[in-house]
Design a protein around this motif. Structure first.
Motif, PDB file in Angstrom:
ATOM      1  N   ASN A 254      22.298 -13.325  12.340  1.00 14.67           N
ATOM      2  CA  ASN A 254      21.579 -12.771  13.491  1.00 14.67           C
ATOM      3  C   ASN A 254      20.907 -13.869  14.311  1.00 14.67           C
TER       4      ASN A 254
ATOM      5  N   TYR B 244      19.750   3.198  23.493  1.00 13.21           N
ATOM      6  CA  TYR B 244      18.548   2.991  22.674  1.00 13.21           C
ATOM      7  C   TYR B 244      17.267   3.176  23.484  1.00 13.21           C
TER       8      TYR B 244
ATOM      9  N   ARG C 134      16.662  -8.974  20.058  1.00 19.62           N
ATOM     10  CA  ARG C 134      17.460  -8.897  21.292  1.00 19.62           C
ATOM     11  C   ARG C 134      16.663  -8.185  22.385  1.00 19.62           C
TER      12      ARG C 134
ATOM     13  N   LEU D 147      22.907  -2.527  23.663  1.00 20.40           N
ATOM     14  CA  LEU D 147      21.975  -1.544  23.121  1.00 20.40           C
ATOM     15  C   LEU D 147      21.840  -0.323  24.029  1.00 20.40           C
TER      16      LEU D 147
ATOM     17  N   LEU E 214      14.735   0.256  15.041  1.00 18.76           N
ATOM     18  CA  LEU E 214      15.742  -0.789  15.263  1.00 18.76           C
ATOM     19  C   LEU E 214      15.718  -1.818  14.134  1.00 18.76           C
ATOM     20  N   SER E 215      16.850  -2.496  13.943  1.00 23.43           N
ATOM     21  CA  SER E 215      16.906  -3.570  12.946  1.00 23.43           C
ATOM     22  C   SER E 215      16.221  -4.821  13.512  1.00 23.43           C
TER      23      SER E 215
ATOM     24  N   GLU F 129      18.243  -6.399  16.302  1.00 24.55           N
ATOM     25  CA  GLU F 129      18.161  -5.596  17.541  1.00 24.55           C
ATOM     26  C   GLU F 129      16.808  -5.779  18.214  1.00 24.55           C
TER      27      GLU F 129
END
Ligand SMILES: Nc1ncnc2c1ncn2[C@@H]1O[C@H](COP(=O)(O)OP(=O)(O)O)[C@@H](O)[C@H]1O
Ligand SMILES: [Mg+2]
Length: 223
Positions: A176, A134, A149, A131, A142-143, A146
């Motif tokens: 994911n 970011y 994470r 990332l 963010l998704s 993400e």
């Protein structure tokens, strides 16, 4: 090493007396991953809270490197939690009004990692988690994958000895979820971090060798 010896936790609530945990005993070594399974209400969160000293058992002991963390003073417990423990929760334990870099700063500040060392640590974490770039983004950009994470990155930023993850994949799809758990396993093994994941996802439970199945607060013996 973390050694749980006859850990019990009871609650008195509107429903009467609840044995959230009853006589739980097992030991875990550095770098070992453990998955706590069992349906809702089986005691997973209570057990994570006791290990993280957010809650205290009313019987038994939890020894960390030989010290019973349940009998520490509240000040010592705060220190133990801040230095040795990282938490990952179900979803979005990032502060939405802070950037990703600012979210990662928190545990570092608390542990006295500041200035250039802090900056390096944040860049290194973002790189490890794929990332980079970011740092100035806000969590809302963010998704879900993400975000979890980053939540994980934040939980391990201060290099805790124990990582507690309570249903960390509950808000993720199965791809994911698997990726997050693979990352957790790889990093915790490499760093010698003990990893506890509570989940009712059988597929994830199957990725981890040590399974502690809970039912009504008791450890079920596997068939
Ligand atoms: N603070 C509390 N007060 C009363 N009962 C509680 C409290 N925390 C948990 N419990 C009860 O303890 C049991 C175990 O809960 P929990 O550890 O949250 O299970 P899980 O995480 O597996 O869903 C449940 O019956 C729950 O209602
Ligand atoms: Mg729970």
């Amino acid at each position: 090493m973390l050694d749980l010896q006859g850990v019990s936790r009871h609650f008195i609530s509107g429903r009467g007396h609840v044995a959230a945990l009853h006589d739980i005993s097992f030991a875990v070594e550095g770098g070992q991953a453990v998955v706590l399974t069992g349906r809702s209400g089986s005691g997973k969160t209570t057990l994570l809270n006791c290990i993280g000293t957010l809650d205290l058992p009313d019987a038994g002991a939890i020894l960390y490197q030989g010290t019973n963390i349940c009998t520490l003073s509240s000040r010592q417990r705060n220190l133990f939690r801040r230095r040795q423990v990282g938490f990952v929760f179900q979803a979005g334990n990032l502060l939405p009004w802070l950037t990703i870099a600012e979210n990662l700063q928190f545990p570092l500040e608390l542990n006295g990692i500041r200035g250039a060392a802090q900056q390096r640590r944040i860049e290194e974490l973002l790189a490890v988690f794929g990332l980079s770039g970011y740092d100035k983004a806000l969590p809302a950009e963010l998704s879900g994958g993400e975000l979890q994470r980053i939540a994980f990155a934040r939980a391990i930023a201060h290099a805790p000895a124990i990582l507690l993850a309570d249903e960390p994949t509950a808000s993720l799809d199965s791809d994911n979820s698997r990726r997050l758990v693979e990352l957790m396993l790889a990093l915790c093994t490499a760093r010698g971090t003990m990893l506890f994941i509570a989940t009712h996802d059988q597929e994830l439970a199957g990725m981890i060798e040590t399974v502690i199945p809970l039912k009504d607060g008791k450890m079920e013996t596997r068939p």
